[in-house]
Motif scaffolding. Structure first.
Motif, PDB file in Angstrom:
ATOM      1  N   GLU A 250      41.329  39.387  26.249  1.00 50.72           N
ATOM      2  CA  GLU A 250      40.009  39.979  26.068  1.00 50.72           C
ATOM      3  C   GLU A 250      39.649  40.037  24.598  1.00 50.72           C
ATOM      4  O   GLU A 250      38.523  39.739  24.199  1.00 50.72           O
ATOM      5  CB  GLU A 250      40.012  41.385  26.669  1.00 50.72           C
ATOM      6  CG  GLU A 250      38.705  42.127  26.571  1.00 50.72           C
ATOM      7  CD  GLU A 250      37.581  41.475  27.353  1.00 50.72           C
ATOM      8  OE1 GLU A 250      37.843  40.506  28.093  1.00 50.72           O
ATOM      9  OE2 GLU A 250      36.429  41.924  27.217  1.00 50.72           O
TER      10      GLU A 250
ATOM     11  N   PRO B 189      37.143  43.133  31.828  1.00 48.16           N
ATOM     12  CA  PRO B 189      36.226  42.727  32.896  1.00 48.16           C
ATOM     13  C   PRO B 189      36.831  42.946  34.278  1.00 48.16           C
ATOM     14  O   PRO B 189      36.129  43.151  35.252  1.00 48.16           O
ATOM     15  CB  PRO B 189      36.021  41.228  32.639  1.00 48.16           C
ATOM     16  CG  PRO B 189      36.744  40.879  31.410  1.00 48.16           C
ATOM     17  CD  PRO B 189      37.468  42.061  30.890  1.00 48.16           C
TER      18      PRO B 189
ATOM     19  N   LYS C 113      37.172  47.532  35.938  1.00 47.49           N
ATOM     20  CA  LYS C 113      36.063  48.411  35.609  1.00 47.49           C
ATOM     21  C   LYS C 113      36.302  49.772  36.224  1.00 47.49           C
ATOM     22  O   LYS C 113      36.490  49.885  37.436  1.00 47.49           O
ATOM     23  CB  LYS C 113      34.769  47.821  36.168  1.00 47.49           C
ATOM     24  CG  LYS C 113      34.477  46.438  35.628  1.00 47.49           C
ATOM     25  CD  LYS C 113      33.006  46.285  35.288  1.00 47.49           C
ATOM     26  CE  LYS C 113      32.788  44.950  34.630  1.00 47.49           C
ATOM     27  NZ  LYS C 113      33.046  43.830  35.586  1.00 47.49           N
TER      28      LYS C 113
ATOM     29  N   ARG D  60      36.624  43.813  23.251  1.00 48.14           N
ATOM     30  CA  ARG D  60      35.938  42.579  22.919  1.00 48.14           C
ATOM     31  C   ARG D  60      35.011  42.768  21.712  1.00 48.14           C
ATOM     32  O   ARG D  60      34.962  41.938  20.817  1.00 48.14           O
ATOM     33  CB  ARG D  60      35.134  42.118  24.127  1.00 48.14           C
ATOM     34  CG  ARG D  60      34.369  40.874  23.851  1.00 48.14           C
ATOM     35  CD  ARG D  60      34.062  40.164  25.129  1.00 48.14           C
ATOM     36  NE  ARG D  60      33.273  38.981  24.841  1.00 48.14           N
ATOM     37  CZ  ARG D  60      33.120  37.976  25.678  1.00 48.14           C
ATOM     38  NH1 ARG D  60      33.709  38.022  26.849  1.00 48.14           N
ATOM     39  NH2 ARG D  60      32.406  36.942  25.355  1.00 48.14           N
TER      40      ARG D  60
ATOM     41  N   GLN E 132      32.142  36.156  30.545  1.00 45.32           N
ATOM     42  CA  GLN E 132      33.256  37.044  30.837  1.00 45.32           C
ATOM     43  C   GLN E 132      34.576  36.346  30.566  1.00 45.32           C
ATOM     44  O   GLN E 132      34.775  35.209  30.953  1.00 45.32           O
ATOM     45  CB  GLN E 132      33.159  37.470  32.298  1.00 45.32           C
ATOM     46  CG  GLN E 132      34.316  38.348  32.741  1.00 45.32           C
ATOM     47  CD  GLN E 132      34.018  39.004  34.065  1.00 45.32           C
ATOM     48  OE1 GLN E 132      32.884  39.368  34.342  1.00 45.32           O
ATOM     49  NE2 GLN E 132      35.029  39.156  34.884  1.00 45.32           N
ATOM     50  N   SER E 133      35.472  37.038  29.889  1.00 43.45           N
ATOM     51  CA  SER E 133      36.755  36.408  29.581  1.00 43.45           C
ATOM     52  C   SER E 133      37.530  36.251  30.886  1.00 43.45           C
ATOM     53  O   SER E 133      37.425  37.044  31.810  1.00 43.45           O
ATOM     54  CB  SER E 133      37.536  37.250  28.588  1.00 43.45           C
ATOM     55  OG  SER E 133      38.239  38.271  29.243  1.00 43.45           O
ATOM     56  N   ASP E 134      38.321  35.220  30.910  1.00 38.81           N
ATOM     57  CA  ASP E 134      38.953  34.809  32.150  1.00 38.81           C
ATOM     58  C   ASP E 134      40.446  35.126  32.098  1.00 38.81           C
ATOM     59  O   ASP E 134      41.169  34.604  31.254  1.00 38.81           O
ATOM     60  CB  ASP E 134      38.719  33.301  32.314  1.00 38.81           C
ATOM     61  CG  ASP E 134      39.327  32.776  33.593  1.00 38.81           C
ATOM     62  OD1 ASP E 134      39.797  33.595  34.400  1.00 38.81           O
ATOM     63  OD2 ASP E 134      39.331  31.550  33.776  1.00 38.81           O
TER      64      ASP E 134
ATOM     65  N   THR F  62      34.825  36.561  39.722  1.00 37.04           N
ATOM     66  CA  THR F  62      34.955  37.917  39.219  1.00 37.04           C
ATOM     67  C   THR F  62      34.989  38.857  40.406  1.00 37.04           C
ATOM     68  O   THR F  62      34.588  38.488  41.509  1.00 37.04           O
ATOM     69  CB  THR F  62      33.755  38.307  38.344  1.00 37.04           C
ATOM     70  OG1 THR F  62      32.587  38.373  39.172  1.00 37.04           O
ATOM     71  CG2 THR F  62      33.517  37.277  37.254  1.00 37.04           C
TER      72      THR F  62
END
Lengths: 342, 342
Positions: free
Chosen positions: A79, A280, A283, A299, B72-74, B223
């Motif tokens: 991240e 991400p 949450k 981030r 979005q980071s993976d 996601t």
DNA sequence: CCCAGTGCCCAAAGCGCTTTCAATTATGTA
DNA sequence: TACATAATTGAAAGCGCTTTGGGCACTGGG
């Protein structure tokens, strides 16, 4: 295709072509156009290694990635990298990542620095009395530390969040809700943030004449397994805690599993506040019981650090040397009044 | 401290020092010892940019990291990187990571390749008819593709898992359990693995005369949000599916939230099989109802690809050019017999 | 005793770029 | 018309390393 070939093709000297490409003013606009056109047609790209050798700059920032066969990859790392990357791409910077055994980080960092293919260094996973600081200072290469090093003179460039304040505030909230028995699920004790968060908890408790019992503090890798194990231990305590401070939503994931398995209700029998790095995948609002958290985007920190690093390399204006970001305390459903005395 | 200084210090020529350091045989053992000793004392490290310029090799493998402000980071990326790193550290290789807008990947890859500071390329997030393949072939630089490109001639080096087989087998299992109404939660349709997994599902269904309804196929970012949304849609269908194939445990996370919110029971009302990349954070056995999965370790793939890449750069023996790994189908509690007809 | 062979070592070229210093031409100014 | 000045361009040095092509001093067989 290299500079020489390109310049021969154009009937110009390497000097002129180089200048045209690097935006120097003393080249005729018409010539520059011609060069740019040729570049487009031939797909010429300057050799970065040569550029680096000639200028000493290469548009790259270096970081070491702790890794080893047994070493679990860290979501936080990914991240953070995304944040760095987001900014780097705007300046055509890239990263040089040196993988290194976690026990070898200081040597790896030195190797990276003197290897001559990075312009600046980013350093994370800071520890108390971190030995890398002395090395970095001796290096005459820009760097920014993510976090701080407890016990070291704070005379180095860093970006940190106010870990102590975050956990102090979180603890106070729980105290106000009437909780008396606290537990802390923390990261490894040698890491700076863990030390500070612990301090935050302890000083809030101390104000009420409370202390953090040794049995009620866990310091371990921030994985969901460890969260599960720690919580199971807490729950078996004769006088089990009702308020949990948790250093990561990853730990919380496991902790909550333990709570559920014990048939307890989060936010009623057990209140929990976790620190949220805004991953991400995790949450807090998506947990079965939405999590009360202290929040600070990892981030965003990455973006900011990249800005400072790149800015420094490009000599673009002064940057604050030390930044301490406040966290937000966001109340959701995992916290509630202390249950009545059993 | 550079070579010149070091050699002057030793009273030797740069040639000899260089040879001593690089293990050439034509240097006296005593001299070599002396050089090595001096290196230890001075902390001399060769300048990588200069080495690269002189030799054309630099001990680095390049990859592009898709990133953008909203992007979005993976987690998969981080996990894969950990695998690469684990192997790279053994050979003193490092990575050059070029962050790039997801829409700009092919250009970024080219820039990276011709920049002259990587020895080999790693390419991921393969698409159907991927335009990068043609470029890579024209490059005369070693590369390995993670995945494949549906619709392109398979004449490039790759490591892939048998996506089609995995989802074929998974679908068959669900068919055997009596399920008739299927849904697929997949990654974006332009990605190769999504295409193949879809094909796997469809061919298993076709064998029983079934088809995959358009309403029952979701192709979206992997996601947890998307998982939630897709599942909500499925559940509102008049004749809702009882069997779900899911391309990632990340998607499953959201999907299961939707199932719970709808008051349905996983493994009874709804059966679900997810593909498990063995992410440390998302262990199928730790879901509230342990997940039946098709499994293949992303990290192991990273290690293997690094082996091939580094081996090729070092000219160490021949490596198979194309590898297709089988996945394992592991049955846990999220699959059960189809519920009785309502 | 001579010469090919061996063991060690060195000078210098070259990798592809930037940058200093100098040269050449164009542009004004007196 | 003559000369200072600006506008362009080039030649060449140098960044730190590897590597080619010798060179020099010994050895040992003939």
């Amino acid at each position: 295709m290299n500079l020489k070939q390109l310049s021969e093709l154009l009937g110009l000297s390497q000097t002129t072509v180089s200048r045209a490409l690097n935006g120097y003013p003393e080249v005729n606009e018409a010539t520059r156009e011609r060069v740019l056109q040729a570049v487009k047609e031939t797909g010429y790209r300057p050799n970065k290694a040569a550029q680096r050798l000639a200028t000493g700059k290469a548009g790259s920032i270096g970081l070491v990635m702790p890794t080893a066969p047994g070493h679990q990859s860290d979501v936080h790392f990914g991240e953070f990298l995304a944040g760095l990357g987001e900014e780097a791409v705007r300046h055509d910077f890239h990263f040089v990542i040196m993988p290194a055994d976690p026990d070898d980080e200081v040597a790896a960092l030195r190797r990276l620095a003197v290897s001559g293919n990075v312009d600046a260094l980013f350093v994370a996973y800071m520890r108390g009395h971190d030995p890398r600081l002395a090395m970095l200072k001796s290096l005459s290469m820009p760097y920014v530390v993510h976090g701080r090093s407890f016990g070291s003179e704070p005379d180095y460039p860093f970006l940190d969040i106010d870990n102590e304040g975050a956990f102090y505030d979180a603890t106070r909230l729980l105290l106000q809700l009437g909780h008396k028995r606290f537990a802390l699920m923390n990261g490894p004790m040698h890491l700076d943030f863990a030390i500070r968060r612990r301090n935050g908890v302890m000083s809030a408790l101390a104000e009420r004449g409370l202390a953090l019992d040794e049995d009620c503090a866990s310091h371990a890798l921030m994985t969901d397994e460890q969260g599960l194990l720690a919580m199971e231990r807490f729950l078996q305590l004769p006088d089990r805690p009702t308020a949990i401070l948790c250093s990561s939503t990853v730990l919380a994931l496991g902790a909550i599993r333990a709570v559920n398995q014990a048939g307890l209700r989060l936010g009623e029998d057990i209140s929990l506040i976790a620190h949220d790095d805004v991953l991400p995948l995790l949450k807090p609002e998506n947990f079965s019981v939405p999590l009360t958290t202290t929040r600070s985007s990892l981030r965003a920190a990455g973006v900011r650090i990249a800005q400072r690093l790149i800015g420094t390399v490009k000599q673009a204006g002064p940057f604050p040397d030390q930044e301490l970001w406040k966290t937000e305390l966001i109340v959701r459903a995992s916290t509630g009044p202390a249950p009545q005395q059993r």
